[in-house]
Scaffold this active site. Structure first.
Site, PDB file in Angstrom:
ATOM      1  CG  ASP A 327      47.010  33.818  30.361  1.00  0.00           C
ATOM      2  OD1 ASP A 327      47.684  32.892  30.880  1.00  0.00           O
ATOM      3  OD2 ASP A 327      46.519  34.730  31.036  1.00  0.00           O
ATOM      4  CD  GLU A 328      47.203  38.658  29.541  1.00  0.00           C
ATOM      5  OE1 GLU A 328      46.543  39.655  29.266  1.00  0.00           O
ATOM      6  OE2 GLU A 328      47.339  38.243  30.706  1.00  0.00           O
TER       7      GLU A 328
HETATM    8  C1  NGO Z   1      43.127  38.429  31.163  1.00  0.00           C
HETATM    9  C2  NGO Z   1      44.448  37.963  31.739  1.00  0.00           C
HETATM   10  C3  NGO Z   1      44.399  37.822  33.253  1.00  0.00           C
HETATM   11  C4  NGO Z   1      43.744  39.027  33.891  1.00  0.00           C
HETATM   12  C5  NGO Z   1      42.353  39.218  33.299  1.00  0.00           C
HETATM   13  C6  NGO Z   1      41.651  40.424  33.877  1.00  0.00           C
HETATM   14  C7  NGO Z   1      43.417  36.252  30.708  1.00  0.00           C
HETATM   15  C8  NGO Z   1      43.143  34.923  30.154  1.00  0.00           C
HETATM   16  N1  NGO Z   1      44.608  36.684  31.087  1.00  0.00           N
HETATM   17  O1  NGO Z   1      42.461  37.170  30.921  1.00  0.00           O
HETATM   18  O2  NGO Z   1      45.705  37.665  33.743  1.00  0.00           O
HETATM   19  O3  NGO Z   1      43.634  38.839  35.268  1.00  0.00           O
HETATM   20  O4  NGO Z   1      42.395  39.336  31.898  1.00  0.00           O
HETATM   21  O5  NGO Z   1      40.391  40.637  33.372  1.00  0.00           O
END
Ligand code: NGO
Length: 514
Positions: A327-328
């Protein structure tokens, strides 16, 4: 008799009746089960649990004695009675009998049939897990603690039950704040009572690396040394991790380890300079930003690192999955991202595990058997399905346990909105994403991210009372789910939460009766 005497005897009779109705529940359909079973039929009588009750188990079924001992242990805890266990070739005339048999194929892998007669209770299932779930249902006919410690009455009837989805999970982020082995065990116990069967551990992130990797020791000595807010962090030794795995396994819970990559890796990048493209170690990070770190997709050492980490974790993990995060990764170029995820999938597959990754991984060439973990992006998720993946459902606006209940919640975040208990409960995985139907869905998971959650009290406050709702979404068919009746059942569980000393949020939407 004067009027006063009549009045007093009337009151006494009413009190007696009230006490009786409380102490002799004879209508099993009135029991507040969570998750709601597929079918409950009452037969209007009562089984008496006494100190002569024995939990029998069919001999020769490996693991069944363990469930019998677990059940007897819980019954002792509840009642203070002496309840023993014993092997028995066939159902005895009285007591409790656990049996594994494949006669009733309709029950599937995890279903069970619980028959409560006046003298004999049988739990029959096609698998050990089914017997365990039948035992959990039986335990929900009793209080979790009886102050008086005496005989217990159980309403007679039949429960025939099986789950809607095979993956009913919770995620715990132990990277942003570290949680001890004891804490994790408590989470496992609370999940097990609601027939959840997967605990996903988010073991690494920018703020901390939480699992010992013997071939890369600095991941924990450096990367595990802090957490959000600058606390001392911590990590699981491989023995600790094994202890968690074993404890979970005894409760039919599979651990899914996650190493989040290529982003969310600052703790690793701080521990080993060579994992950075510029060869320079990063500073440890204790804030809550996301999307600023990446492993170097173009370096060989990156894949040696992934290979070592995956192989050490896989060697300790009996479950079928390895979660690669994904993710991200905002500072990884799209080409590097795809190249990286493709290679990491091969590494995981070579170690015999199936991959799960957050929905962004759908941009890579997914291997057969891959699971796309929907949290945010509908397009990624449908693209994943088009590429042959199945979907794990964690829609952030409905299932994130770190989202605040409302604007007054003293912990948590609200970037995906507020999630009151009704909103958390009232959704159907099979209609959540257009084009993704039940057949495409592996199951449901409720993630607890811990940027703001620092200890067990806070954890419990965010997790309860929402967790039983996610357990029910995973277990119970949508036709049997309804907020208006669920909230009444949930209200009855308030006393259980209290007796278990769970620090839960007393939502004003639930008519608590304790
Ligand atoms: C997102 C992020 C996480 C954060 C979270 C907080 C995902 C999959 N990546 O969810 O790093 O902690 O939100 O709500």
């Amino acid at each position: 008799m004067n009027t006063n005497t009549i009045l007093i005897s009337g009151i006494v009779a009413m009190l007696f009746l009230a006490a009786c109705t409380h102490r002799t529940p004879t209508d099993l359909t009135q029991n507040s089960f969570i998750p709601q079973p597929a079918s409950v039929i009452a037969t209007g009588d009562a089984f008496k649990l006494t100190s002569t009750t024995v939990v029998y188990f069919q001999p020769g079924v490996e693991g069944l004695e363990h469930t019998a001992v677990y059940l007897a242990g819980k019954l002792i805890e509840i009642s203070g009675l002496t309840i023993s266990t014993e092997a028995a070739d066939k159902a005895p005339s009285k007591g409790i009998y656990l049996e594994v048999s494949d006669e009733d194929a309709g029950l599937g892998n995890e279903g069970y049939d619980l028959n409560i007669g006046k003298r004999l209770i049988t739990i029959r299932a096609g698998s050990l897990a089914g017997c365990f779930y039948g035992s959990q249902t039986l335990l929900q006919t009793l209080p979790v603690k009886d102050a008086e410690g005496d005989e217990q009455i159980i309403a007679t009837g039949t429960v025939r039950d099986f789950p809607e989805y095979s993956y009913r999970g919770m995620m715990l982020d132990v990277a942003r704040h570290f949680f001890s082995v004891e804490d994790v065990k408590r989470v496992i116990d609370l999940m097990a009572a609601y027939k959840m069967n997967v605990l996903h551990l988010h073991l690494s992130d920018d703020q901390g690396w939480r699992i010992e990797i013997k071939s890369w020791p600095e991941l924990t000595t450096i990367g595990g040394s802090t957490e959000v807010g600058g606390g001392e962090g911590g990590f699981y030794t491989q023995e600790d991790y094994k202890e968690i795995i074993d404890y979970a396994q005894e409760r039919y819970i599979t651990i899914v380890p996650e190493i989040d990559m290529p982003g969310h890796t600052n703790a690793a990048l701080a521990s080993y300079a060579e994992l950075n493209c510029d060869g320079e170690a990063r500073e440890l990070y204790t804030g809550t930003d996301v999307g600023f770190s990446t492993l170097c997709a173009g370096k060989d050492i990156t894949y040696r690192f992934v290979e070592d980490v995956v192989s050490e974790i896989v060697a300790l993990t009996p479950g079928p999955w390895f979660h690669i995060g994904g993710d991200e990764s905002h500072v990884t170029s799209p080409d590097d991202y795809v190249f990286f995820v493709n290679r990491v999938q091969e590494i995981v597959a070579d170690h015999g595990k199936k991959i799960i990754g957050w929905d962004e991984i759908a941009n890579a060439d997914l291997l057969e058997g891959a699971t796309v973990h929907y949290w945010d992006d509908v397009e990624n998720t449908t693209m994943g399905v088009e590429k042959g993946a199945i979907v794990l459902m964690s829609p952030s606006a409905h299932s994130y346990l770190d989202m605040q209940y409302d604007s007054t919640t003293y912990l948590g975040l609200h970037w995906a909105g507020y999630i009151e208990v009704d909103k958390g409960y009232s959704w159907d995985p099979a209609t959540m994403v257009d084009g993704v139907t039940k057949e495409d869905i592996l199951g449901v998971e409720a993630p607890l991210w811990t940027e703001t959650v620092t200890n067990m009290d806070e954890l419990e406050y965010m997790v309860f009372p929402r967790l039983p709702g996610y357990a029910e979404i995973g277990w119970t068919a949508p036709a049997l789910r309804n907020w208006d009746t669920y909230k009444l059942r949930l209200a009855d569980h308030g006393k259980r939460f209290e007796d278990l000393e769970i620090n839960f949020y007393r939502s004003p939407l639930v008519p608590w009766n304790n």
